[in-house]
Structure formats: structure tokens, C-alpha cells
Design an enzyme around this catalytic site. Structure first.
Site, PDB file in Angstrom:
ATOM      1  CB  ALA A  37      -0.962  -0.016   1.183  1.00 29.80           C
ATOM      2  CG  HIS A  42       6.118   2.964   1.540  1.00 30.97           C
ATOM      3  ND1 HIS A  42       4.760   3.148   1.527  1.00 30.97           N
ATOM      4  CD2 HIS A  42       6.387   2.221   2.639  1.00 30.97           C
ATOM      5  CE1 HIS A  42       4.219   2.527   2.580  1.00 30.97           C
ATOM      6  NE2 HIS A  42       5.182   1.970   3.266  1.00 30.97           N
ATOM      7  CD  GLU A 153      13.714  10.894  11.598  1.00 34.03           C
ATOM      8  OE1 GLU A 153      12.918  11.860  11.552  1.00 34.03           O
ATOM      9  OE2 GLU A 153      14.942  11.030  11.603  1.00 34.03           O
ATOM     10  CG  MET A 189       2.366  10.972   3.224  1.00 35.64           C
ATOM     11  SD  MET A 189       3.317  10.934   1.712  1.00 35.64           S
ATOM     12  CE  MET A 189       2.939  12.567   1.093  1.00 35.64           C
TER      13      MET A 189
END
Ligand code: PAF
Length: 288
Positions: A37, A42, A153, A189
């Protein structure tokens, strides 16, 4: 324009057939472990891996061992095709997508448990979660033979757990962390954001705002406990259903802080909005 080539491996054997010659040739291998997802957060890890490594592997595995709640596991978004397209565009060399039987074959009996940094916060609210994370991350590092592994993080406690494990087990890998990526309104996010209704999504922006305000008050000298009590009340007033935790911890080792910080600290929170659990954290500048 030609689409870059990306191999999809689904077994440890298939992955090793590709990665072993890279290692023999002295190439630097990077891995970005994910549960799919994928979002811009990412992709920022993938870009960091590409900048630092000769070859990049991204893993997608929705790890059952790190879910303490079966309905949360079932609801976790699975979007392999779209993820693969994004990763191909991003220039990833191998997408590794094992299934649960490949990762945990019959007879699997090993658990990696990291004490200390895994206690409290998400570890307190989700029993067994970090045992699952540590076990699967250790396996992914060994399976991919990576030299560098990249983590966001946003999962601040997870990064501490992984670093502690890598140090304690002398794993030959360098852990690289990248800053939290945020939406325009500041929401961190997360793959879980896509489970929010439009209304809940609008309320979710309060989480980073409240944390930033609280961090500012602590740095301005307000007693941390008073500032954090106000922040909890602000989250509930903004429409969050419950606050799992809201705590001030030392950035270096996650030790709980009661007093105004004199070294870098992190304010960490997890809160529920319409059955979705969101986590976030912000730096708190030391005073003095
Ligand atoms: O952060 C995640 O997505 C997961 O916890 C990880 C590191 C991929 C392990 O399953």
C-alpha cells in the site's frame, strides 16, 4: 520511453539467486522493507536507497506476527499491482513478495524479542507487536543480504527496536532513517490513511497540529505533564475517539521524560479515529 526492468521474487531461493552474485561482485545492496500500500513516504525511502546503493530490493509482506488484532490484519490494504508499477518506475531492481508459508514454514519456532525500547508506547498498546516486527525484519535482512536497510522516522519506536536488534545480534547491515513525509495539511503519510472516511480524514490533521503545539509549549518552558494533558484534551475535542498514548521520550534511547528536556526529545502519540489507529511524532527542541 522504456520501462525499467524489475524482477519479482516470491521465494528466498529465487531472491538469493539474484542477490548472491551481487554480493560476490561487491555491489552495495539496499533494502526497503514494507507492508505494501505504498505512498510517497515509501518512495522517499526508495530514492534514498537508490542514491546510496548499487542495487535496491523492496519487500512487501503483510506480516501476520505483528498484528495483535485479526480484523486489523484482514483490513490492511493490499495493492500489489499498483505497488509494483510504482516501484518499477522508481527504478527498483527486485520486488520481493513472499507469502506467509514462505516466511513462516511449518515448524517455524523462533521469535526475536527486544526488551527496553519495545516496552510502552506502541509496544504497550499492541502486545507482541515488536516481537513480530523484530522477527520479520531480521529474516528480511538475512534473506536479502542487504548492506543498508531504510526505515521511516514516523515509526520512531520501530527504528529504535530495529537498531537495538542489529547492534545486539551483530547483523552486518547499516540502518538508515528518513524523515516522515507529510500530506499538505501536515498529516503523516501512512497506508492506514486510506481507510479514513472523508470526514475522518479532515479531522486527522489535528494530530500533527496538536503535537506541534504541545512541543512548542514544552520548549517554551511549560511543564511537560500540563502541556501533554492539554494536548490529549485537544485531540478529543478535535474529534479523535481515544488517545492510546501521548508521551515525551528521549530521542536517543526512548527513556520517558517527566521534566523539560535538556537533550533532543520526541513527543509520540497514537490515537483512534473511526476505528483507524494513527501514530505520529515530532521533535521537541531541548531547553537551555
Ligand atoms: O513499517 C512497516 O511497514 C513494517 O513494520 C515492517 C518494517 C515492514 C516490518 O513488517
Amino acid at each position: 520511453m522504456t520501462t525499467p526492468h524489475m524482477t519479482i521474487a516470491r521465494t528466498v531461493r529465487g531472491l538469493r539467486i539474484i542477490a548472491t552474485p551481487w554480493k560476490r561482485a561487491g555491489l552495495r545492496v539496499g533494502v526497503v522493507p514494507t507492508m505494501g500500500a505504498l505512498h510517497e513516504g515509501h518512495l522517499s525511502l526508495v530514492r534514498a536507497a537508490r542514491a546510496m546503493c548499487d542495487r535496491v530490493i523492496v519487500t512487501i509482506f503483510v506480516n501476520p506476527k505483528q498484528f495483535d488484532d485479526a480484523s486489523d490484519l484482514a483490513a490492511y490494504p493490499r495493492t500489489e499491482e499498483a505497488d509494483a508499477a510504482l516501484l518499477r518506475e522508481a527504478g527498483v531492481d527486485v520486488l520481493y513478495v513472499p507469502d506467509a508459508a514462505e516466511m513462516y514454514p511449518p515448524g517455524f519456532a523462533t521469535t526475536i524479542s527486544v526488551r527496553g525500547v519495545s516496552e510502552g508506547l506502541c509496544g504497550g498498546a499492541r502486545p507482541g507487536h515488536f516481537d513480530g516486527v523484530a522477527t520479520v525484519v531480521c529474516k528480511l535482512l538475512m534473506q536479502t543480504l542487504a548492506d543498508h536497510a531504510f526505515f521511516g522516522e514516523k515509526d520512531f519506536q520501530q527504528v529504535h527496536v530495529v537498531r537495538r536488534m542489529v547492534t545486539d545480534l551483530n547483523l552486518p547491515v547499516d540502518i538508515v532513517t528518513c524523515p516522515t513525509r507529510r500530506e499538505e495539511d501536515g498529516l503523516a503519510m501512512s497506508s492506514r490513511n486510506r481507510r479514513l472516511s472523508a470526514d475522518a480524514r479532515a479531522r486527522a490533521r489535528a494530530l500533527p497540529q496538536v503535537l506541534q503545539r504541545c512541543a512548542g509549549r514544552i520548549t517554551a518552558g511549560e511543564t511537560p505533564s500540563a502541556a501533554m494533558e492539554q494536548a490529549r484534551a485537544d485531540l478529543l475535542a478535535a474529534g479523535f475517539d481515544a488517545v492510546d498514548y501521548l508521551e515525551l521520550r528521549a530521542a536517543s534511547d526512548l527513556v520517558p521524560l517527566m521534566d523539560t528536556p535538556t537533550a533532543p526529545a520526541r513527543l509520540l502519540a497514537a490515537a483512534w479515529l473511526d476505528s483507524v489507529r494513527l501514530i505520529d511524532g515530532v521533535d521537541v527542541a531541548p531547553v537551555g
